[in-house]
Write an enzyme that holds these catalytic residues in place. Structure first.
Site, PDB file in Angstrom:
ATOM      1  CG  HIS A  41      -1.829  -1.126   1.380  1.00 51.62           C
ATOM      2  ND1 HIS A  41      -1.677  -2.091   2.339  1.00 51.62           N
ATOM      3  CD2 HIS A  41      -2.939  -1.470   0.687  1.00 51.62           C
ATOM      4  CE1 HIS A  41      -2.658  -2.979   2.239  1.00 51.62           C
ATOM      5  NE2 HIS A  41      -3.437  -2.631   1.237  1.00 51.62           N
ATOM      6  CD  GLN A 153      -0.153  -6.795 -12.889  1.00 48.37           C
ATOM      7  OE1 GLN A 153      -0.511  -5.754 -13.445  1.00 48.37           O
ATOM      8  NE2 GLN A 153      -0.546  -7.999 -13.296  1.00 48.37           N
ATOM      9  CE  LYS A 154      -1.244 -10.508  -3.309  1.00 51.20           C
ATOM     10  NZ  LYS A 154      -2.574 -10.374  -2.836  1.00 51.20           N
ATOM     11  NE  ARG A 192      -8.344 -12.228   2.537  1.00 48.88           N
ATOM     12  CZ  ARG A 192      -8.932 -11.398   1.675  1.00 48.88           C
ATOM     13  NH1 ARG A 192      -8.252 -10.877   0.695  1.00 48.88           N
ATOM     14  NH2 ARG A 192     -10.219 -11.092   1.810  1.00 48.88           N
TER      15      ARG A 192
END
Ligand code: AMP
Length: 303
Positions: A41, A153-154, A192
């Protein structure tokens, strides 16, 4: 960096309107997040800051994009640490609404439909997920009145669908993509990842290692790529693979064996109780390879 002021925080539409009005002296970028901010981020925020006069970060855990059996209730919530990252990165404004602010009448009857591209890959495992994503992205674009918006892009399918939405619905915003940020060992950063135990983390490395192995076989064509990536995953039976695909970057359809050019190698797997995704753009054919630089990744033994 340390002298950056704490960003203004808006919780309601009224607060957002008032704070947004202060940013009218230049162009405004938005970085949309679900919180639990990490270096991925932060990279989006940094790219946004380089390109725009002002940066708004939204922190909103959007119930509309979670299925009934998914991890909404246990998703990490770390607002104070998130605000500190936003301060350090020079963010102007944080919009952190609750669901009743975004959905005052409950679940919206009218939604943005992702169409067929929303039914494959992630959408096949998470029905309705992308309608929920696009609906909230559309709302946040309207509410923030952003000139540009930054996505990782993840989440390649999400990025593709947001680009399609903006084009198909003539939304006046520039979409900018940012390459995947990885841990030194190759694991794609994700909020996560906090669910992963140390041994889960080791198992999870199979995802990025499979992508790298696949990309290394790129000069030999699609079947070689799939074979090489699959071999890495097969060697890690604790990673329960949902899909491993080599698809066209805009249609998300499997590429045929004669295909040469840009493709997306994408994987989803469950490790322990955690569902993880990763991908790399690859160029298939002579001289081909990963377009993801796997930046900072140490070479794993044997790869
Ligand atoms: P999330 O909070 O997971 O919804 O992610 C918010 C934004 O950050 C999305 O545009 C993601 O694609 C992006 N993002 C998440 N993880 C990464 C990463 N490891 N590298 C680059 N962008 C990321």
């Amino acid at each position: 960096m340390s002298e950056n002021p704490t960003p203004a925080v808006a919780r309601t539409r009224e607060e957002l309107r008032a704070e947004r009005a202060r940013l009218d002296d230049g162009d405004v970028a938005v970085v949309m997040t679900m919180g639990a901010l990490h270096e991925g981020h932060a990279r989006l925020i940094r790219v946004a800051r380089e390109r725009a006069r002002h940066v708004i970060v939204t922190i909103f855990l959007n119930p509309l994009q979670f299925g009934p059996k998914e991890d909404l209730s246990r998703y990490p919530r770390t607002f104070d640490a998130d605000l500190e990252i936003c301060r350090a990165e020079g963010v102007d404004l944080v919009f952190a609404p609750t669901p009743d602010v975004i959905y005052p009448d409950g679940d919206p009857g009218v939604r943005i439909s992702a169409g067929p591209l929303g039914d494959v890959l992630e959408g096949a495992s998470r029905p309705g997920h992308f309608d929920g994503v696009l609906t909230v992205v559309g709302k946040l674009l309207h509410l923030t009145r952003a000139d540009s918006a930054y996505y990782g892009q993840k989440d390649a399918q999400q990025l593709l669908l947001i680009r399609r939405m903006v084009r198909d619905l003539d939304m006046p915003v520039e979409i900018v993509s940012v390459p995947t940020v990885r841990e030194a060992d190759g694991l794609a950063m994700s909020s996560r990842n906090t669910y992963l135990s140390e041994s889960d983390h080791e198992v999870a490395l199979a995802l990025s290692q499979a992508l790298r192995a696949g990309a290394q076989a790129a000069p030999e064509g699609p079947s070689a790529i799939r074979r090489a990536a699959r071999a890495v995953l097969v060697a890690e039976p604790l990673a329960q693979v949902d899909y491993l695909v080599l698809v066209h970057p805009t249609t998300l359809q499997d590429v045929p064996d004669w295909y040469r050019g840009e493709a997306l190698l994408a994987v989803a797997a469950k490790v322990g109780t955690t569902r993880l995704i990763d991908n790399t753009p690859v160029v298939v054919g002579p001289g081909g390879g990963a377009l993801d630089v796997f930046s900072g990744v140490e070479s794993a033994p044997g790869t």
